[in-house]
Every structure is written in C-alpha cells, then in structure tokens.
Design an enzyme around this catalytic site. Structure first.
Site, mmCIF file in Angstrom:
data_model
loop_
_atom_site.group_PDB
_atom_site.id
_atom_site.type_symbol
_atom_site.label_atom_id
_atom_site.label_comp_id
_atom_site.label_asym_id
_atom_site.label_seq_id
_atom_site.Cartn_x
_atom_site.Cartn_y
_atom_site.Cartn_z
ATOM 1 N N SER A 95 -10.832 -14.900 16.966
ATOM 2 C CA SER A 95 -10.068 -13.855 17.637
ATOM 3 C C SER A 95 -9.391 -14.402 18.897
ATOM 4 O O SER A 95 -8.654 -15.379 18.825
ATOM 5 C CB SER A 95 -10.986 -12.666 17.940
ATOM 6 O OG SER A 95 -10.250 -11.538 18.342
ATOM 7 N N ASP A 217 -7.116 -6.723 7.804
ATOM 8 C CA ASP A 217 -7.592 -6.831 9.182
ATOM 9 C C ASP A 217 -6.689 -5.967 10.059
ATOM 10 O O ASP A 217 -5.523 -6.304 10.280
ATOM 11 C CB ASP A 217 -7.557 -8.289 9.639
ATOM 12 C CG ASP A 217 -8.088 -8.515 11.045
ATOM 13 O OD1 ASP A 217 -8.344 -7.524 11.764
ATOM 14 O OD2 ASP A 217 -8.256 -9.690 11.437
ATOM 15 N N HIS A 245 -12.155 -7.945 10.979
ATOM 16 C CA HIS A 245 -11.736 -8.948 11.946
ATOM 17 C C HIS A 245 -12.802 -10.013 12.214
ATOM 18 O O HIS A 245 -12.552 -10.935 12.985
ATOM 19 C CB HIS A 245 -11.370 -8.237 13.259
ATOM 20 C CG HIS A 245 -10.627 -9.083 14.241
ATOM 21 N ND1 HIS A 245 -9.439 -9.712 13.941
ATOM 22 C CD2 HIS A 245 -10.917 -9.412 15.538
ATOM 23 C CE1 HIS A 245 -9.019 -10.387 15.000
ATOM 24 N NE2 HIS A 245 -9.892 -10.225 15.978
#
Length: 267
Positions: A95, A217, A245
């Site tokens: 991320s 996602d 995610h």
C-alpha cells in the site's frame, strides 16, 4: 537511538540468502506479514520492522513534523538498511509503503536491488486522465470522519479496505490493527497517505520492479496498477486472483509465490 529497538526490527531466514525487507502499510505493523514471511524465510533473509508510531516501535520517537510526509517513513527504511548494512536488498512495500520504498530508493539507490510494490497507489485522488479511485471530496470526507471518530472510522472502513465480506475475520483483524494505533498518529499518517501525490517519483525507479495488484480492490483499482506499471520502465505487472487491498492476508500463498518468483528470477 538503537534502530533495532526503535523500529522493532526482526530478522529471520538463512544468513546467506538474498535479503527481503517487508514494509507494512497504514494502520498496520509487521504482524500483517505473518502468513507470507515464513514461506519467504525458507529461501531468503527476511527483515521485518514497524514504522515509528506503529506496532511495537518506540512511540517516543514519533513526531508529527517528521512523519507528516513520506520522507520520514522513507528515512525509517533507510535507517534500518544502514543498521543492518544492507545492499541490493529486495524491498516489498504494501500500500503506502510501496511509494515509501520508491522515495527511499531515490535517496539511496545502492540499498535496493529490486522493488515489489504490493497494491500500490501513487495518488488516491482522481486527476485529468488519471483515476486514483477517489474524488478530492471523497478523501476530505474520509479524513474528516477519521479525525472526528477514529475508532468508529476504523470499524467502518477496515472491512471495506480488506474486502472479502464472506471472510469477516479478515476485516476484524484489520479493524483491531487500526484500533491499536494511537489516534493522533493515525490522523497524521492518514493525511500523509491519502493526500500525497508521488506519480512523478515512479520514473526514478531504475531497478527491476514488480507491481502486484488484486483483481478487485476498492482502494487501489486496476487502473492504478496499470498506471504504475506503465510509469516504471521495464516493470512487471501481476494481477492476483484476490479481492481487497491486503492480499498478504487474503491470498498469502499467491502473494508469497509472486514475490519468490520475482526475487529468484535472474535479471
């Protein structure tokens, strides 16, 4: 200050193997890698750590000034690399940590031999010709909600971020991780995460890079993965048959396999 204690550094796996550094995302800590790290440690020297302000890091070392930009987190990465005398390491960033790794690479490229960007997003806000997944109004509303009631926001948003509503235990784990984070630290990290535009930094990556996205996602849609892949010269793009995610939790075997294949490929 002792970096190993400050960032709760742990190292597992064979001493003579390639080094893989695992970096967690917003609201998380190194525990998020627990389903992937053992498979990697069978082949590689695996370095895990917590950013200052996360997990079992030294919270007294946190400051809003330092961690109000990705540079502060990138410096944590570089401090850990220096402490362990790492060269040509494989950096795996989940991320926001994907872009933290890009920033760290730009500052000290000799530390990194490859980059793995797991569900990355260089910019969460839609722009002309670019889909980040959110309007500016969406992000402002998200941040206002977080700042007004962080625990309530965590309970609502964590299952959305995780996806996989048929596996509610995954959303509960992320919720608990968010809730363990100090609200003030989370507010600063959230603003850093969701308001930073790092698109221009992608072209600075000159080592082999793997972009790993999920088939579904809501935080980093497929258009973002395609953008990152196109912006990094010579990068690879892998789409996992996974939802959400956080594929290191929802699809750990596929995530580990993608990392292993990339690390062991001789380029």
């Amino acid at each position: 200050m002792d970096i190993r204690s400050r960032n709760n550094v742990s190292v597992i796996g064979p001493e003579d193997g390639p080094v893989v550094v695992l970096a967690h995302g917003f609201g998380c800590d190194q525990n998020m890698w627990r389903l992937v790290a053992p498979a990697l440690a069978e082949r590689f020297r695996v370095v895990l750590f917590d950013y200052v302000g996360s997990g079992k890091s030294d919270l007294s070392a946190w400051s809003a000034e330092r961690y109000g930009s990705l540079d502060g987190y990138a410096q944590d990465v570089l401090d850990v690399c220096e402490e362990l005398d790492l060269r040509d390491a494989v950096f795996v960033g989940h991320s926001v940590s994907a872009m933290i790794g890009v920033v760290a690479f730009a500052r000290q490229p000799e530390r990194f031999g490859k980059l793995v960007l797991l569900t990355p997003s260089p910019c969460y806000i839609d722009d002309d010709g670019y889909r980040g997944g959110f309007s500016r109004e969406d992000i402002d509303e998200l941040l206002q909600s977080l700042e007004a009631n962080y625990l309530g926001w965590s309970t609502t948003m964590a299952p959305v971020i995780m996806g996989n509503p048929d596996r509610p235990e995954l959303g509960e784990e992320l919720t608990n991780s968010f809730c363990r984070t100090d609200p003030e630290i989370a507010r600063v990290f959230a603003r850093t995460t969701f308001l930073t535009d790092s698109r221009r930094d992608l072209a600075k990556v000159t080592v082999p890079a793997l972009v790993v996205e999920c088939a579904q996602d809501v935080i980093a849609p497929r258009e973002v993965g395609a953008y990152v892949h196109a912006a990094i010269p010579g990068s690879r793009l892998v789409t996992l048959d996974a939802t959400g995610h956080c594929p290191q939790l929802s699809a750990p075997q596929a995530t580990a396999a993608a990392i292993i294949e990339f690390v062991e490929d001789v380029q």
